[in-house]
Design a protein around this motif. Structure first.
Motif, short mmCIF file in Angstrom:
data_model
loop_
_atom_site.label_atom_id
_atom_site.label_comp_id
_atom_site.label_asym_id
_atom_site.label_seq_id
_atom_site.Cartn_x
_atom_site.Cartn_y
_atom_site.Cartn_z
N LYS A 1 0.81 -1.23 0.00
CA LYS A 1 0.00 0.00 0.00
C LYS A 1 0.84 1.27 0.00
O LYS A 1 0.30 2.37 -0.15
N ALA A 2 2.13 1.16 0.17
CA ALA A 2 3.00 2.34 0.18
C ALA A 2 3.16 2.89 -1.23
O ALA A 2 3.12 2.15 -2.22
N ALA A 3 3.32 4.21 -1.32
CA ALA A 3 3.57 4.84 -2.63
C ALA A 3 4.98 4.48 -3.08
O ALA A 3 5.95 4.77 -2.39
N LYS A 4 5.09 3.83 -4.23
CA LYS A 4 6.39 3.43 -4.77
C LYS A 4 6.29 3.31 -6.28
O LYS A 4 5.21 3.15 -6.84
N TRP A 5 7.42 3.36 -6.95
CA TRP A 5 7.43 3.37 -8.42
C TRP A 5 8.84 3.07 -8.93
O TRP A 5 9.81 3.12 -8.19
N LYS A 6 8.91 2.79 -10.23
CA LYS A 6 10.20 2.62 -10.90
C LYS A 6 10.45 3.85 -11.76
O LYS A 6 9.63 4.25 -12.57
N ASN A 7 11.58 4.49 -11.56
CA ASN A 7 11.94 5.68 -12.32
C ASN A 7 12.39 5.33 -13.73
O ASN A 7 12.72 4.17 -14.02
N PRO A 8 12.40 6.30 -14.65
CA PRO A 8 12.82 6.03 -16.03
C PRO A 8 14.20 5.41 -16.15
O PRO A 8 14.46 4.63 -17.07
N ASP A 9 15.10 5.72 -15.20
CA ASP A 9 16.44 5.12 -15.27
C ASP A 9 16.48 3.72 -14.67
O ASP A 9 17.54 3.10 -14.61
N GLY A 10 15.32 3.23 -14.20
CA GLY A 10 15.24 1.86 -13.73
C GLY A 10 15.30 1.67 -12.23
O GLY A 10 14.97 0.58 -11.74
N HIS A 11 15.72 2.67 -11.45
CA HIS A 11 15.83 2.45 -10.01
C HIS A 11 14.49 2.67 -9.32
O HIS A 11 13.68 3.51 -9.73
N MET A 12 14.26 1.90 -8.27
CA MET A 12 13.02 1.98 -7.50
C MET A 12 13.09 3.13 -6.50
O MET A 12 14.16 3.53 -6.04
N ASP A 13 11.93 3.67 -6.17
CA ASP A 13 11.84 4.73 -5.18
C ASP A 13 10.46 4.69 -4.55
O ASP A 13 9.56 3.99 -5.03
N GLY A 14 10.26 5.44 -3.45
CA GLY A 14 8.97 5.43 -2.80
C GLY A 14 8.88 6.52 -1.74
O GLY A 14 9.83 7.28 -1.51
N LEU A 15 7.71 6.59 -1.10
CA LEU A 15 7.45 7.55 -0.04
C LEU A 15 7.00 6.82 1.21
O LEU A 15 6.42 5.73 1.12
N THR A 16 7.24 7.42 2.36
CA THR A 16 6.74 6.83 3.61
C THR A 16 5.28 7.23 3.82
O THR A 16 4.75 8.09 3.11
#
Length: 444
Positions: free
Chosen positions: A195-210
């Motif tokens: 349920k956490a906000a997360k995504w894959k960036n165009p350069d391929g690395h994953m990221d997210g928010l708390t």
């Protein structure tokens, strides 16, 4: 050395898992100490209590009224390394328990992306959060506004994350500090669930928010007499900068702000949804008034023997050590007009609120409160005399400091913003949020 506000410490007195802080100095470091003995990165000032720059039971362990960051004897930073895409919970658990730091992004029940982190010899990492577990260097608690009573102050459920954020400082000049959302837990893992906000960036690395996010605001013009409020942004787990979400815990992230970074500046504000921290750099603190200077200003005001214009009794600001006790000579002020009096029990208006009185000098009706000198030097943008009081709490500081904080919209709860007194976190009110004080000198 109290005369210069410098202190001298052997590097061997610091250990790798605790940040030690000398109890009562508003510290600045001499150039000699800064360059040869121990590097002081910065200091954090949490708006954590109603007690004007201190805790009711004093600073204890990792729970303090201010936090100092020093260069560790051994580098403690980590940096991203191998990325694993896992399809089974067993494999995910095996990788997470290898002893390395890692961030787990759960995309679905059948897929998890795990980013391993390895040791970084060039950085030091400091973690901030509500948890008292050993990975947290600085334990923060929820801000309790100074205008709340004990019943209202009871916090049933904190909105501060147990592992809220991490600050990474370069061990080499210019000692750049960067902030990242989320901190590593006792298993050295950061876990972002489905349920956490997360995504894959165009350069391929994953990221997210708390869940409730980590917000940062950098002041325009630094933390100086000319400072202006900046724009609140949200920091991601990997340190990217985004505009704010529609609500604090919304799953849809804001827009990426490509021309801004997560580098902390002198005067940057960090909000953890329940506690706000002020970041002061080593260079910035060299130009900040000290506790000794504030005490000298208090004594200078008292030496001028201000008097109550009605009772003609001499007024005096109490000692900083007695800042919670209303004394007989305590100055009181009408915050709508700024006239300073001694305490009296007249002027009540039946058609107004209980704490409002009519000033006998100008007949203006407004809050009538005791005045308190703002004691935390780190909140001052200059070393000017204490001439202005915040409304409605009555904390007194310099004109430029009062006007600066009166303009800052601090996050409140999960959706609101409003200016607040930095010394007690009371929401500001009144026409300008602060008032110039009008003292009457002795008539003899």
């Amino acid at each position: 050395c109290p005369e210069t506000n410098f202190f001298f410490v052997s590097p061997h007195s610091f250990d790798d898992t605790r940040i030690l802080w000398p109890n009562d100095l508003s510290l600045s470091l001499s150039p000699l100490l800064y360059s040869k003995l121990v590097v002081f990165y910065a200091k954090l000032f949490p708006f954590i209590s109603r007690y004007n720059g201190s805790l009711p039971n004093g600073d204890r362990g990792r729970r303090k009224s201010r936090f100092a960051l020093y260069k560790r004897s051994k580098a403690s930073g980590v940096k991203p390394s191998t990325v694993h895409v896992i399809s089974t919970p067993q494999a995910s658990k095996a990788i997470s328990s290898k002893g390395h730091h890692s961030i787990s992004y759960t995309l679905s029940r059948s897929q998890t992306v795990i980013v391993e982190y390895i040791h970084d010899k060039d950085t030091d990492m400091f973690q901030v959060g509500r948890s008292t577990e050993s990975p947290i260097d600085f334990v923060v608690t929820d801000t309790i506004s100074g205008n709340q009573n004990n019943d209202e102050a009871q916090i049933t459920q904190s909105t501060i994350s147990r592992f809220a954020c991490r600050i990474v400082c370069d061990r080499n000049p210019p000692y750049t500090a960067r902030i990242f959302a989320a901190g590593f837990d006792s298993s050295k893992n950061i876990f972002l669930g489905e349920k956490a906000a997360k995504w894959k960036n165009p350069d391929g690395h994953m990221d997210g928010l708390t869940t409730n996010g980590v917000l940062v605001m950098h002041p325009k013009g630094g933390f100086t007499e000319e400072s202006k409020p900046g724009v609140w942004r949200e920091i991601s787990v990997c340190g990217d900068v985004y505009t704010l979400r529609e609500t604090r815990s919304a799953q849809q992230r804001g827009k990426l702000v490509e021309n801004e970074t997560n580098i902390l500046q002198d005067g940057s504000l960090i909000d953890l949804c329940g506690a706000t921290l002020l970041w002061r750099t080593a260079d910035g603190l060299l130009h900040t008034p000290t506790q000794k200077h504030i005490e000298a200003l208090r004594q200078e005001i008292n030496a001028a023997r201000p008097q109550c214009p009605v009772g003609l009794n001499t007024l005096a600001f109490p000692s900083i050590n007695r800042k919670d006790v209303v004394e007989e000579k305590q100055p009181w002020a009408y915050l709508s007009c700024g006239h300073v009096h001694g305490y009296h029990n007249w002027g009540h208006r039946s058609d107004t609120e209980a704490n409002e009185r009519e000033c006998p000098m100008c007949r203006t009706v407004g809050p009538y409160v005791p005045l308190w000198l703002g004691c935390e030097a780190g909140f001052y943008v200059d070393a000017g005399p204490p001439t202005h009081a915040f409304s409605p709490c009555g904390h007194v500081c310099s004109e430029k400091s009062a006007k600066y904080w009166s303009q800052i919209p601090l996050p409140h709860g999960t959706h609101a913003f409003h200016p607040a007194c930095p010394f007690c976190a009371t929401q500001l009110s009144g026409e300008h949020n602060c008032v110039k004080l009008i003292f009457q000198g002795p008539i003899d």
